[in-house]
Design a protein around this motif. Sequence first.
Motif, mmCIF file in Angstrom:
data_model
loop_
_atom_site.group_PDB
_atom_site.id
_atom_site.type_symbol
_atom_site.label_atom_id
_atom_site.label_comp_id
_atom_site.label_asym_id
_atom_site.label_seq_id
_atom_site.Cartn_x
_atom_site.Cartn_y
_atom_site.Cartn_z
ATOM 1 N N ARG A 160 0.669 -0.671 0.206
ATOM 2 C CA ARG A 160 -0.221 0.401 -0.555
ATOM 3 C C ARG A 160 1.010 1.034 -0.023
ATOM 4 N NH1 ARG A 160 -3.379 -3.183 3.450
ATOM 5 N NH2 ARG A 160 -2.506 -1.850 5.035
ATOM 6 N N TYR A 161 1.367 1.462 1.152
ATOM 7 C CA TYR A 161 2.771 2.486 0.744
ATOM 8 C C TYR A 161 3.461 2.096 -0.493
ATOM 9 C CZ TYR A 161 3.371 2.611 5.778
ATOM 10 O OH TYR A 161 2.781 3.202 7.227
ATOM 11 N N GLY A 162 4.091 1.101 -1.195
ATOM 12 C CA GLY A 162 4.643 1.645 -2.701
ATOM 13 C C GLY A 162 3.390 2.389 -3.238
ATOM 14 N N GLU A 163 2.004 1.724 -3.398
ATOM 15 C CA GLU A 163 1.311 2.400 -4.808
ATOM 16 C C GLU A 163 1.180 3.485 -4.551
ATOM 17 O OE1 GLU A 163 -3.643 1.645 -5.736
ATOM 18 O OE2 GLU A 163 -2.015 0.276 -4.426
ATOM 19 N N ALA A 164 0.762 4.207 -3.031
ATOM 20 C CA ALA A 164 0.737 5.473 -2.399
ATOM 21 C C ALA A 164 2.336 6.144 -3.148
ATOM 22 C CB ALA A 164 0.067 5.138 -1.025
ATOM 23 N N VAL A 165 3.018 6.287 -2.653
ATOM 24 C CA VAL A 165 3.698 7.133 -3.253
ATOM 25 C C VAL A 165 4.518 6.849 -4.353
ATOM 26 C CG1 VAL A 165 6.354 6.923 -3.060
ATOM 27 C CG2 VAL A 165 5.350 6.075 -1.294
ATOM 28 N N SER A 166 3.840 6.410 -5.160
ATOM 29 C CA SER A 166 3.719 6.131 -6.586
ATOM 30 C C SER A 166 2.469 6.751 -7.654
ATOM 31 C CB SER A 166 3.446 4.515 -7.876
ATOM 32 O OG SER A 166 3.459 4.606 -8.881
ATOM 33 N N ARG A 167 1.618 6.852 -6.361
ATOM 34 C CA ARG A 167 0.260 7.975 -7.378
ATOM 35 C C ARG A 167 0.388 9.049 -6.882
ATOM 36 N NH1 ARG A 167 -3.796 4.688 -9.896
ATOM 37 N NH2 ARG A 167 -2.975 2.322 -9.002
ATOM 38 N N ALA A 168 1.445 9.442 -5.886
ATOM 39 C CA ALA A 168 1.833 10.888 -5.188
ATOM 40 C C ALA A 168 3.003 11.914 -6.510
ATOM 41 C CB ALA A 168 2.660 10.331 -3.900
ATOM 42 N N GLY A 169 3.287 10.465 -7.052
ATOM 43 C CA GLY A 169 4.126 10.396 -8.346
ATOM 44 C C GLY A 169 5.245 11.091 -7.822
ATOM 45 N N ALA A 189 8.358 -6.137 -1.711
ATOM 46 C CA ALA A 189 6.216 -5.826 -2.001
ATOM 47 C C ALA A 189 6.168 -4.066 -1.856
ATOM 48 C CB ALA A 189 5.858 -5.840 -0.632
ATOM 49 N N ALA A 190 6.774 -3.608 -1.558
ATOM 50 C CA ALA A 190 6.958 -2.017 -2.348
ATOM 51 C C ALA A 190 7.339 -1.729 -4.004
ATOM 52 C CB ALA A 190 8.263 -1.160 -1.579
ATOM 53 N N HIS A 191 7.836 -2.848 -3.826
ATOM 54 C CA HIS A 191 7.973 -2.531 -5.535
ATOM 55 C C HIS A 191 7.001 -3.140 -6.198
ATOM 56 C CE1 HIS A 191 12.793 -1.484 -6.547
ATOM 57 N NE2 HIS A 191 12.889 -2.252 -5.509
ATOM 58 N N ARG A 192 6.409 -4.712 -5.963
ATOM 59 C CA ARG A 192 4.885 -4.751 -6.220
ATOM 60 C C ARG A 192 3.782 -3.638 -6.692
ATOM 61 N NH1 ARG A 192 6.457 -9.654 -4.240
ATOM 62 N NH2 ARG A 192 5.788 -8.941 -2.213
ATOM 63 N N GLY A 193 3.749 -3.010 -5.101
ATOM 64 C CA GLY A 193 3.006 -2.211 -5.064
ATOM 65 C C GLY A 193 2.967 -0.687 -5.911
ATOM 66 N N SER A 194 4.167 -0.220 -6.211
ATOM 67 C CA SER A 194 4.654 0.860 -6.957
ATOM 68 C C SER A 194 4.338 0.484 -8.608
ATOM 69 C CB SER A 194 6.112 1.364 -6.710
ATOM 70 O OG SER A 194 6.903 0.212 -7.112
ATOM 71 N N LEU A 195 3.896 -0.610 -8.868
ATOM 72 C CA LEU A 195 3.425 -1.757 -9.982
ATOM 73 C C LEU A 195 2.661 -1.200 -10.508
ATOM 74 C CD1 LEU A 195 5.888 -4.222 -10.987
ATOM 75 C CD2 LEU A 195 6.192 -2.218 -11.675
#
Length: 352
Positions: A123-132, A146-152
Amino acid sequence: MTYDPDALIRLAHVGMHPDRLRKLVSKAGTPTRVLRKIEQGELAVPAIAREAAGVPADERRERLDRAGIEFLVRGEPGFPRRLGDLEDAPLFLFQKGGPSRGKAVAIVGTRTCTTYGRRLAERYGEAVSRAGWWVASGLAKGIDGAAHRGSLRGPTPGIAVLGSGVDVWYPRAHRDLGISLLEAGGAVWSEAPPGARPLGWRFPPRNRLISGIAHAVVVVEAGVKGGALVTARMALEQGREIFATPGDVGRPSSVGCNLLIRDGAVPVLDADDLVEGLELAMGPSPGATPSQASAALGNPAVPVAEFLATLGDDPASGMAELGRLMAQGAATIDADGMVVTVRSRTPGDPIL
């Protein structure tokens, strides 16, 4: 100082520990002199390393080009500026993928994470990626992967920094994850030459690159020992902001984070809380969208109560949003208790 790239590309394939290599180059004055000492047997290196040092620079470049690997030299275009500014900056980097742009957030943690920690890291990875912001981590098992998977799941690419050659996926089970990062426009970095195995001594130097490229470091779960706390310690030395997720006092995977918070790290409770904290530390997120505060900030001066009323019925949330705007320099409260806009906003320019 910028050194001869031909000498550096030859020296890079010797595969020395980065600390030893920097000291040798500093003492000798140039990479060329270090190469000469290797060739003349004045430096104790394995025979395979001496052989590697003798391969011509043009041949090295041809091999790298065929493998889709770039060789970046400190001080030259394309080399990450934040890494170049470190006291123990790498002399070079091997890179697969495109160059990183904008700010990065490192998300790290233990390999032996809990299911809760893994899901939180995603969730952290996805949130950071969506924040730009770019997510930087080590592609390891557990929290890193897990952080890398979320960022994708978000639109912003990420950076994987390896303790092996950029053509050696470690762990092997994360090969597809690494390829997915590259296909999404991300990058893979290493100081180790192509083909280098993931030996234990390569990982502490790798960790300083993860924290070095980041503007902030987030530790999700960590024991009292391990790479995550090494990264956090290096981040503190580099002047990076540290965030940590608190956990059960008796849980081994939470001890490291709890100690970091005790010593001054910013506690973070969920993905939204993380993005808010990162915005306070790094400024408005590139991928943010205008909030309800946009309309209120169009007024030159309004009472605090009136301003909060425009943000909804929850006074606590309104005060939190006002605090964020003030921290970002978008608003202030004058001596008369009026909320005053202190910067203009053009159409399409996100506030938060």
